[in-house]
Scaffold this active site. Structure first.
Site, PDB file in Angstrom:
ATOM      1  N   GLY A   1      66.530 -43.502 -31.384  1.00 36.24           N
ATOM      2  CA  GLY A   1      67.748 -43.824 -32.124  1.00 36.24           C
ATOM      3  C   GLY A   1      68.167 -45.273 -31.925  1.00 36.24           C
TER       4      GLY A   1
ATOM      5  N   ARG B   1      66.016 -49.501 -27.438  1.00 40.45           N
ATOM      6  CA  ARG B   1      64.991 -48.658 -26.819  1.00 40.45           C
ATOM      7  C   ARG B   1      63.645 -48.881 -27.507  1.00 40.45           C
ATOM      8  NH1 ARG B   1      66.727 -42.822 -26.591  1.00 40.45           N
ATOM      9  NH2 ARG B   1      68.502 -43.705 -25.481  1.00 40.45           N
TER      10      ARG B   1
ATOM     11  N   ARG C   1      69.714 -55.842 -39.951  1.00 39.49           N
ATOM     12  CA  ARG C   1      70.854 -55.166 -39.310  1.00 39.49           C
ATOM     13  C   ARG C   1      70.610 -54.857 -37.833  1.00 39.49           C
ATOM     14  NH1 ARG C   1      74.507 -51.963 -43.219  1.00 39.49           N
ATOM     15  NH2 ARG C   1      74.042 -52.990 -45.168  1.00 39.49           N
TER      16      ARG C   1
ATOM     17  N   ARG D   1      60.139 -38.605 -33.785  1.00 34.70           N
ATOM     18  CA  ARG D   1      61.427 -39.005 -33.220  1.00 34.70           C
ATOM     19  C   ARG D   1      61.373 -38.764 -31.721  1.00 34.70           C
ATOM     20  NH1 ARG D   1      66.686 -39.518 -32.269  1.00 34.70           N
ATOM     21  NH2 ARG D   1      67.794 -37.688 -31.506  1.00 34.70           N
TER      22      ARG D   1
ATOM     23  N   SER E   1      67.471 -38.414 -27.547  1.00 32.91           N
ATOM     24  CA  SER E   1      68.188 -37.734 -26.480  1.00 32.91           C
ATOM     25  C   SER E   1      69.024 -36.626 -27.107  1.00 32.91           C
ATOM     26  CB  SER E   1      69.062 -38.710 -25.706  1.00 32.91           C
ATOM     27  OG  SER E   1      70.027 -39.271 -26.566  1.00 32.91           O
TER      28      SER E   1
ATOM     29  N   ASP F   1      72.642 -35.174 -21.556  1.00 35.92           N
ATOM     30  CA  ASP F   1      73.926 -34.635 -21.108  1.00 35.92           C
ATOM     31  C   ASP F   1      73.936 -33.144 -21.411  1.00 35.92           C
ATOM     32  OD1 ASP F   1      74.364 -36.399 -23.784  1.00 35.92           O
ATOM     33  OD2 ASP F   1      75.425 -34.496 -23.942  1.00 35.92           O
TER      34      ASP F   1
ATOM     35  N   ARG G   1      69.593 -43.856 -19.633  1.00 38.36           N
ATOM     36  CA  ARG G   1      69.098 -43.457 -20.955  1.00 38.36           C
ATOM     37  C   ARG G   1      68.044 -44.428 -21.434  1.00 38.36           C
ATOM     38  NH1 ARG G   1      73.413 -40.562 -24.558  1.00 38.36           N
ATOM     39  NH2 ARG G   1      74.843 -39.812 -22.966  1.00 38.36           N
TER      40      ARG G   1
END
Ligand code: HPA
Length: 240
Positions: free
Chosen positions: A21, A25, A44, A88, A91, A210, A223
Site C-alpha cells: 500500500g 515500502r 503523485r 498485493r 498489512s 494490529d 510496519r
C-alpha cells in the site's frame, strides 16, 4: 506512452508486480531485495520500481490506500503495461485469535460491502477470488522456506473509522462469524475484481499489523521493516 497516474513507458514494468500500500515500502522492497532497481514512475509520489530478483525481472509499486486507489493503479498496470500478475503485499487488522501479530495470511477470498465490482462491471458477487495457481505457488514458496501461512477469507473494508464505535455485537464479529473473515484490509476486493474482468492474475499476502481481539499495535517503523517473511514468500514463488 504514460497515463495520468503513471509516467512509465511500455516495457518498463515486469510481468509481475508486487504491490504494497505504502509507496515508501515499495522503495524499501526495491532497494533491499531487488538487483539493479530503477525508478519507473513517481506520479503523485506513488513510487514504482523494476529490477530483478535472482535474475528474473520483477516490479514493485505502491497502491495507495483503499479500493479506488488500487483500482486505478492495478487496472492501468494490467491494461496498459502488459502486467500479468499482481501480488498485493499488505498489512491487516486481525479479527480472530487464530491470526496473531506478524502472522502471514494468504487471502482465499476477499469479502466486501463495497460497490466497486458492481459499479465497475455489474458484478454483484460480494466475495472476489484470487488466482488459484498464484495461491498454489505462494503456498509452495512458503512451505519450501518453512514460513507458516494462514489461509482464509479477508474483509476489504471501505471504511477505516466506523460509527458507532461501541456497536454490539461489533460489525467485524459478524463478518468473522458469517463470512469467515480472518482480518481486515482495504484493497484486495478491487484488485481481484480487476484481474477477473481483464483476464489477469492476482493474489494477496498480508501480515497482521494490529488486532481487534488483542490491544497490541505496531509502530510505523516496524510496519516498514518487519515484513521480510511475507516478502520472501512473494519473491520465492516461481509462477511468474
Ligand atoms: N482496518 C483496515 N485496514 C487495515 C487495518 C485495519 O484495522 N490494519 C491494517 N490495514
Amino acid at each position: 506512452m504514460s497515463t495520468p497516474h503513471n509516467r512509465a513507458e511500455k516495457g518498463d514494468f515486469a510481468k509481475t508486480v508486487l504491490m504494497p500500500g505504502d509507496p515508501l515500502r515499495a522503495k524499501f522492497i526495491a532497494e533491499t531485495f531487488l538487483e539493479n532497481p530503477r525508478l519507473v514512475t513517481d506520479v503523485r509520489g506513488m513510487l514504482g520500481y523494476t529490477g530483478t530478483y535472482q535474475g528474473r525481472p520483477i516490479s514493485v509499486m505502491g497502491s495507495g490506500m483503499g479500493m479506488p486507489s488500487i483500482g486505478i493503479y492495478s487496472y492501468e498496470l494490467y491494461s496498459q503495461y502488459g502486467v500479468e500478475n499482481i501480488i498485493r503485499i499488505g498489512s491487516a487488522g486481525s479479527y480472530t485469535e487464530k491470526a496473531k501479530l506478524f502472522d502471514v495470511v494468504l487471502a482465499a477470498g476477499a469479502y466486501s460491502e463495497s460497490n466497486y465490482a458492481v459499479t465497475q462491471s455489474g458484478d454483484a458477487d460480494d466475495i472476489q477470488k484470487p488466482n488459484a495457481e498464484l495461491n498454489a505457488a505462494l503456498k509452495a514458496s512458503a512451505a519450501a522456506q518453512g514460513i507458516p501461512l494462514i489461509e482464509g477469507n479477508i474483509h476489504s473494508a471501505d471504511v477505516f473509522y466506523r460509527e458507532p464505535s461501541d456497536e454490539k455485537p461489533a460489525y467485524w464479529e459478524r463478518l468473522r462469524d458469517e463470512k469467515g473473515c480472518l482480518a481486515v484490509e482495504m484493497e484486495s476486493f478491487a484488485l481481484f475484481h480487476n484481474a477477473k474482468v481483464l483476464g489477469k492474475r492476482a493474489a494477496c499476502l498480508l501480515t497482521i499489523s494490529d488486532s481487534f481481539v488483542s490491544p497490541e499495535i505496531t509502530t510505523p517503523e516496524q510496519r516498514q521493516t518487519s515484513f521480510t517473511a511475507m516478502m520472501k514468500v512473494a519473491l520465492g514463488a516461481d509462477a511468474y
